[in-house]
Write a protein that holds these residues in place. Sequence first.
Motif, PDB file in Angstrom:
ATOM      1  N   GLU A   1      30.518  47.920  58.893  1.00  0.00           N
ATOM      2  CA  GLU A   1      29.481  48.446  58.010  1.00  0.00           C
ATOM      3  C   GLU A   1      28.747  49.613  58.665  1.00  0.00           C
ATOM      4  N   VAL A   2      28.446  49.472  59.946  1.00  0.00           N
ATOM      5  CA  VAL A   2      27.782  50.549  60.679  1.00  0.00           C
ATOM      6  C   VAL A   2      28.711  51.758  60.793  1.00  0.00           C
ATOM      7  N   ALA A   3      29.968  51.526  61.134  1.00  0.00           N
ATOM      8  CA  ALA A   3      30.917  52.622  61.288  1.00  0.00           C
ATOM      9  C   ALA A   3      31.099  53.394  59.985  1.00  0.00           C
ATOM     10  N   GLU A   4      31.046  52.691  58.873  1.00  0.00           N
ATOM     11  CA  GLU A   4      31.265  53.340  57.573  1.00  0.00           C
ATOM     12  C   GLU A   4      30.096  54.206  57.129  1.00  0.00           C
ATOM     13  N   THR A   5      28.986  54.198  57.880  1.00  0.00           N
ATOM     14  CA  THR A   5      27.884  55.111  57.561  1.00  0.00           C
ATOM     15  C   THR A   5      28.244  56.549  57.899  1.00  0.00           C
ATOM     16  N   GLY A   6      29.268  56.725  58.737  1.00  0.00           N
ATOM     17  CA  GLY A   6      29.681  58.070  59.119  1.00  0.00           C
ATOM     18  C   GLY A   6      29.298  58.466  60.529  1.00  0.00           C
ATOM     19  N   VAL A   7      28.705  57.550  61.300  1.00  0.00           N
ATOM     20  CA  VAL A   7      28.397  57.869  62.689  1.00  0.00           C
ATOM     21  C   VAL A   7      29.696  58.081  63.459  1.00  0.00           C
ATOM     22  N   ASP A   8      29.596  58.823  64.538  1.00  0.00           N
ATOM     23  CA  ASP A   8      30.784  59.140  65.329  1.00  0.00           C
ATOM     24  C   ASP A   8      31.104  58.062  66.353  1.00  0.00           C
ATOM     25  N   TYR A   9      30.056  57.415  66.872  1.00  0.00           N
ATOM     26  CA  TYR A   9      30.237  56.431  67.935  1.00  0.00           C
ATOM     27  C   TYR A   9      29.385  55.198  67.676  1.00  0.00           C
ATOM     28  N   LEU A  10      29.863  54.067  68.193  1.00  0.00           N
ATOM     29  CA  LEU A  10      29.057  52.864  68.324  1.00  0.00           C
ATOM     30  C   LEU A  10      28.968  52.555  69.809  1.00  0.00           C
ATOM     31  N   ALA A  11      27.744  52.526  70.351  1.00  0.00           N
ATOM     32  CA  ALA A  11      27.540  52.202  71.762  1.00  0.00           C
ATOM     33  C   ALA A  11      27.281  50.703  71.872  1.00  0.00           C
ATOM     34  N   VAL A  12      28.145  49.999  72.593  1.00  0.00           N
ATOM     35  CA  VAL A  12      28.124  48.539  72.589  1.00  0.00           C
ATOM     36  C   VAL A  12      27.982  48.012  74.019  1.00  0.00           C
ATOM     37  N   GLY A  13      26.773  47.630  74.389  1.00  0.00           N
ATOM     38  CA  GLY A  13      26.552  47.072  75.715  1.00  0.00           C
ATOM     39  C   GLY A  13      27.262  45.755  75.926  1.00  0.00           C
ATOM     40  N   ALA A  14      27.476  45.011  74.836  1.00  0.00           N
ATOM     41  CA  ALA A  14      28.106  43.691  74.938  1.00  0.00           C
ATOM     42  C   ALA A  14      29.516  43.745  75.507  1.00  0.00           C
ATOM     43  N   LEU A  15      30.180  44.895  75.395  1.00  0.00           N
ATOM     44  CA  LEU A  15      31.549  44.989  75.918  1.00  0.00           C
ATOM     45  C   LEU A  15      31.607  44.560  77.376  1.00  0.00           C
ATOM     46  N   THR A  16      30.573  44.896  78.130  1.00  0.00           N
ATOM     47  CA  THR A  16      30.574  44.595  79.560  1.00  0.00           C
ATOM     48  C   THR A  16      29.577  43.503  79.943  1.00  0.00           C
ATOM     49  N   HIS A  17      28.412  43.450  79.274  1.00  0.00           N
ATOM     50  CA  HIS A  17      27.431  42.459  79.733  1.00  0.00           C
ATOM     51  C   HIS A  17      27.586  41.086  79.102  1.00  0.00           C
ATOM     52  N   SER A  18      28.407  40.969  78.055  1.00  0.00           N
ATOM     53  CA  SER A  18      28.524  39.677  77.383  1.00  0.00           C
ATOM     54  C   SER A  18      29.955  39.260  77.086  1.00  0.00           C
ATOM     55  N   ALA A  19      30.923  39.909  77.703  1.00  0.00           N
ATOM     56  CA  ALA A  19      32.322  39.565  77.416  1.00  0.00           C
ATOM     57  C   ALA A  19      32.690  38.231  78.048  1.00  0.00           C
ATOM     58  N   PRO A  20      33.191  37.266  77.260  1.00  0.00           N
ATOM     59  CA  PRO A  20      33.701  36.032  77.862  1.00  0.00           C
ATOM     60  C   PRO A  20      35.015  36.312  78.574  1.00  0.00           C
ATOM     61  N   VAL A  21      35.314  35.550  79.604  1.00  0.00           N
ATOM     62  CA  VAL A  21      36.559  35.773  80.327  1.00  0.00           C
ATOM     63  C   VAL A  21      37.744  35.426  79.436  1.00  0.00           C
ATOM     64  N   LEU A  22      38.876  36.056  79.708  1.00  0.00           N
ATOM     65  CA  LEU A  22      40.138  35.635  79.108  1.00  0.00           C
ATOM     66  C   LEU A  22      40.738  34.597  80.041  1.00  0.00           C
ATOM     67  N   ASP A  23      41.039  33.436  79.505  1.00  0.00           N
ATOM     68  CA  ASP A  23      41.544  32.332  80.333  1.00  0.00           C
ATOM     69  C   ASP A  23      42.954  32.646  80.829  1.00  0.00           C
ATOM     70  N   ILE A  24      43.072  32.809  82.130  1.00  0.00           N
ATOM     71  CA  ILE A  24      44.366  33.053  82.791  1.00  0.00           C
ATOM     72  C   ILE A  24      44.463  32.091  83.954  1.00  0.00           C
ATOM     73  N   ALA A  25      45.622  31.506  84.160  1.00  0.00           N
ATOM     74  CA  ALA A  25      45.817  30.519  85.229  1.00  0.00           C
ATOM     75  C   ALA A  25      46.875  31.003  86.204  1.00  0.00           C
ATOM     76  N   LEU A  26      46.854  30.420  87.386  1.00  0.00           N
ATOM     77  CA  LEU A  26      47.906  30.651  88.377  1.00  0.00           C
ATOM     78  C   LEU A  26      48.676  29.354  88.542  1.00  0.00           C
ATOM     79  N   ASP A  27      49.944  29.360  88.184  1.00  0.00           N
ATOM     80  CA  ASP A  27      50.806  28.188  88.291  1.00  0.00           C
ATOM     81  C   ASP A  27      51.851  28.422  89.380  1.00  0.00           C
ATOM     82  N   LEU A  28      51.966  27.467  90.294  1.00  0.00           N
ATOM     83  CA  LEU A  28      52.972  27.552  91.352  1.00  0.00           C
ATOM     84  C   LEU A  28      54.284  26.954  90.917  1.00  0.00           C
TER      85      LEU A  28
END
Length: 284
Positions: free
Chosen positions: A254-281
């Motif tokens: 909805e915000v993007a469709e207003t015609g703005v050029d960019y969305l600045a999103v702090g959550a990309l780095t300060h609130s990103a949950p980890v992607l679950d990756i495991a190490l299996d031997l």
Amino acid sequence: MDDTVDRKQVEELVRATIAEDLAGGVDVTTTATIRADQVSVAELVARADGVVAGLEIAELVARQVAEPDSVDIEHLVRDGAAVRRGDVLMTVRGKTRQLLTAERTMLNLLCHLSGVATLTRRWVDAVDGTGAVIRDTRKTMPLLRSLEKYAVRAGGGRNHRMGLSDAALIKDNHVLAAGGVAPAFRLVREAFPNIGVEVEVDSVEDALIAVEVGAELILLDNMDVPLLREAVAKVAGRAKLEASGGLTLERAREVAETGVDYLAVGALTHSAPVLDIALDLRDA
């Protein structure tokens, strides 16, 4: 990693994280339970769907923990790839003790960076077709900015400024201290004539003042959708516009469709949950 990542800084970070785990000098559990000559293959396996970032960092950890050139590493996917639960991302063959000692540091970095890339891809997909670009901010973990911004790129986003020196962002406190949008912009332009300047505003009126004094990039702070539309209409392409503040993934399109050029999103780095990756031997 690419050329924008400071490899020397990353190597220092990896050494520090390994040293944090080995502050007592030895991995006591692994040393007690694993023969010194035992060799295994470690598989880094996705436990959830997402976008991977940081495989070279994981490799760097493995090589720093291991004896020089004593590990064989195979990348089965590349950073930026969409992966599914169960996919093997990378294999590392080497001394079992060294693989297990490196495990947590490898996963801490890989899971975090892949989480940033995964969340970024969700935002990018949400605005697909609108013409708007998803950008990050400086809301990063200390000393991880270079890597987190790399992960944003792996997820399909773009980077805002890296730090306080490569571009100017005139925020509300700068405007207050300088006595207004126009004098703040003029002062920055006079002091640093060749630097990019973005002006933060919280009203359409101030956005127009910024345009009039020559601003080419304007951050529209905490504006609702009707105000964003009004700003886009009145600026009429004379400057690039960036929406920031109060953004959510659900409202992104909805915000993007207003015609703005960019969305600045702090959550990309300060609130990103980890992607679950495991190490299996498995046996070598």
